[in-house]
Design a protein around this motif. Structure first.
Motif, PDB file in Angstrom:
ATOM      1  N   LEU A 284      16.244 105.857  48.873  1.00  0.00           N
ATOM      2  CA  LEU A 284      14.988 105.102  48.774  1.00  0.00           C
ATOM      3  C   LEU A 284      15.107 103.765  49.502  1.00  0.00           C
ATOM      4  N   CYS A 285      16.235 103.063  49.328  1.00  0.00           N
ATOM      5  CA  CYS A 285      16.438 101.788  50.015  1.00  0.00           C
ATOM      6  C   CYS A 285      16.404 101.971  51.527  1.00  0.00           C
ATOM      7  N   PHE A 286      17.064 103.012  52.009  1.00  0.00           N
ATOM      8  CA  PHE A 286      17.090 103.253  53.450  1.00  0.00           C
ATOM      9  C   PHE A 286      15.682 103.497  53.973  1.00  0.00           C
ATOM     10  N   PHE A 287      14.920 104.321  53.272  1.00  0.00           N
ATOM     11  CA  PHE A 287      13.542 104.573  53.686  1.00  0.00           C
ATOM     12  C   PHE A 287      12.717 103.276  53.682  1.00  0.00           C
ATOM     13  N   ALA A 288      12.833 102.512  52.593  1.00  0.00           N
ATOM     14  CA  ALA A 288      12.005 101.308  52.444  1.00  0.00           C
ATOM     15  C   ALA A 288      12.340 100.249  53.485  1.00  0.00           C
TER      16      ALA A 288
ATOM     17  N   GLU B  40      19.622 115.262  59.603  1.00  0.00           N
ATOM     18  CA  GLU B  40      20.936 114.875  60.100  1.00  0.00           C
ATOM     19  C   GLU B  40      21.089 113.357  60.136  1.00  0.00           C
ATOM     20  N   GLN B  41      20.047 112.658  60.561  1.00  0.00           N
ATOM     21  CA  GLN B  41      20.100 111.198  60.602  1.00  0.00           C
ATOM     22  C   GLN B  41      20.204 110.610  59.195  1.00  0.00           C
ATOM     23  N   LEU B  42      19.498 111.200  58.248  1.00  0.00           N
ATOM     24  CA  LEU B  42      19.586 110.730  56.864  1.00  0.00           C
ATOM     25  C   LEU B  42      20.979 110.963  56.296  1.00  0.00           C
ATOM     26  N   LEU B  43      21.559 112.097  56.609  1.00  0.00           N
ATOM     27  CA  LEU B  43      22.927 112.364  56.171  1.00  0.00           C
ATOM     28  C   LEU B  43      23.889 111.325  56.734  1.00  0.00           C
ATOM     29  N   ASP B  44      23.748 111.010  58.023  1.00  0.00           N
ATOM     30  CA  ASP B  44      24.635 110.042  58.664  1.00  0.00           C
ATOM     31  C   ASP B  44      24.484 108.655  58.061  1.00  0.00           C
TER      32      ASP B  44
ATOM     33  N   SER C   3      28.280 117.199  53.327  1.00  0.00           N
ATOM     34  CA  SER C   3      27.017 117.699  52.798  1.00  0.00           C
ATOM     35  C   SER C   3      26.203 118.351  53.899  1.00  0.00           C
ATOM     36  N   GLU C   4      25.268 119.205  53.480  1.00  0.00           N
ATOM     37  CA  GLU C   4      24.408 119.904  54.423  1.00  0.00           C
ATOM     38  C   GLU C   4      22.986 119.395  54.301  1.00  0.00           C
ATOM     39  N   LYS C   5      22.125 119.853  55.222  1.00  0.00           N
ATOM     40  CA  LYS C   5      20.735 119.429  55.222  1.00  0.00           C
ATOM     41  C   LYS C   5      20.055 119.730  53.887  1.00  0.00           C
ATOM     42  N   ARG C   6      20.507 120.779  53.234  1.00  0.00           N
ATOM     43  CA  ARG C   6      19.927 121.134  51.940  1.00  0.00           C
ATOM     44  C   ARG C   6      20.087 119.995  50.943  1.00  0.00           C
TER      45      ARG C   6
ATOM     46  N   THR D 276       6.635 114.323  54.687  1.00  0.00           N
ATOM     47  CA  THR D 276       7.298 115.313  55.532  1.00  0.00           C
ATOM     48  C   THR D 276       6.609 115.381  56.891  1.00  0.00           C
ATOM     49  N   VAL D 277       7.383 115.207  57.941  1.00  0.00           N
ATOM     50  CA  VAL D 277       6.861 115.361  59.306  1.00  0.00           C
ATOM     51  C   VAL D 277       7.341 116.730  59.786  1.00  0.00           C
ATOM     52  N   ARG D 278       6.424 117.673  59.794  1.00  0.00           N
ATOM     53  CA  ARG D 278       6.785 119.072  60.022  1.00  0.00           C
ATOM     54  C   ARG D 278       7.546 119.266  61.328  1.00  0.00           C
ATOM     55  N   GLY D 279       8.643 119.978  61.224  1.00  0.00           N
ATOM     56  CA  GLY D 279       9.443 120.285  62.391  1.00  0.00           C
ATOM     57  C   GLY D 279      10.391 119.181  62.808  1.00  0.00           C
ATOM     58  N   VAL D 280      10.316 118.006  62.143  1.00  0.00           N
ATOM     59  CA  VAL D 280      11.172 116.879  62.521  1.00  0.00           C
ATOM     60  C   VAL D 280      12.011 116.385  61.354  1.00  0.00           C
TER      61      VAL D 280
END
Length: 231
Positions: free
Chosen positions: A165-169, A179-183, A192-195, A220-224
């Protein structure tokens, strides 16, 4: 620095204070009128107010009361009234200090500097407090205490949900792939995986969204991927 407002009708005291403030490079403004002083405070921020009680156009006590409704700046009374009842009344109306006339200019300026120093400290503490907080709508993220509040009530989040949440805000309206969120949230060496991202976003939506099926914040941005819609 915001100016010190001097409300004093005695010309000798005006000249004395002007000389002292100029020697210390402190910005100031002078008026002999209580009514003008109130109008000044309505439009201009002040760091301190030196207020004479006996003014030609108004009562300093009443002026203090009016000013206290307009500003939180320290108010120092300059007064030839030295009864305890006068001092008690002055403090009860919102004054922060009371200096009797005739006063020692060295002592007066020391008290002025003390009030200004305390004001700067409080301002710095307020700024530091605000730097730890992120607001959107009625939700507040406190990065210092790692708490999230909606309408001042704590929302329970896991450590990773809070980090996400902090990263998003902190990056509103930017689209991130899983992948970027995982990194950025889990770390580049995560196993961890995308799931994992999908599960955490679903859980986070249940905590902060009024309707998780129609999210307002985490979109959600579909496809991205996902983005945080700034509000």
């Amino acid at each position: 620095m915001e100016p010190v407002l001097i409300v004093e009708d005695d010309k000798d005291i005006q000249r004395l204070l002007s000389t002292c403030f100029e020697q210390e490079a402190l910005p100031y403004s002078i008026t002999s009128s209580g009514l003008e002083a109130v109008e000044f405070v309505k439009t201009t921020s002040t760091s301190l107010i030196l207020l004479d009680i006996m003014l030609p156009d108004s009562d300093g006590m009443e002026i203090c009361q009016q000013m206290r409704m307009l500003t939180s700046s320290p108010i120092m009374f300059l007064s030839c009234k030295n009864k305890d009842t006068d001092k008690i009344l002055g403090f009860s109306l919102g004054a922060d200090d009371y200096v009797e006339k005739p006063f020692n200019i060295g002592v007066l300026m020391a008290r002025v500097r003390a009030h200004l120093r305390r004001g700067r400290l409080l301002q710095k503490q307020q700024q530091q407090h605000e730097e730890h907080q992120i607001y959107f709508d009625n939700i507040c993220i406190n990065t210092h205490s790692r708490e999230v509040l909606r309408d001042k009530k704590i929302i329970s989040l896991t450590a990773k949900e809070f980090d996400l949440l902090c990263f998003f805000a902190r990056h509103p309206n930017r689209v991130f792939t899983p992948e970027q969120l995982l990194d950025n949230v889990w770390g580049m060496d995560t196993l961890s995986e995308k799931r994992t991202v999908v599960v955490h976003i679903s859980s986070l939506r249940r905590s902060i969204e009024e309707n998780p099926l129609q999210p307002r914040y985490i979109i959600t941005v579909r496809g991205v991927g996902y983005k945080f819609a700034a509000v």
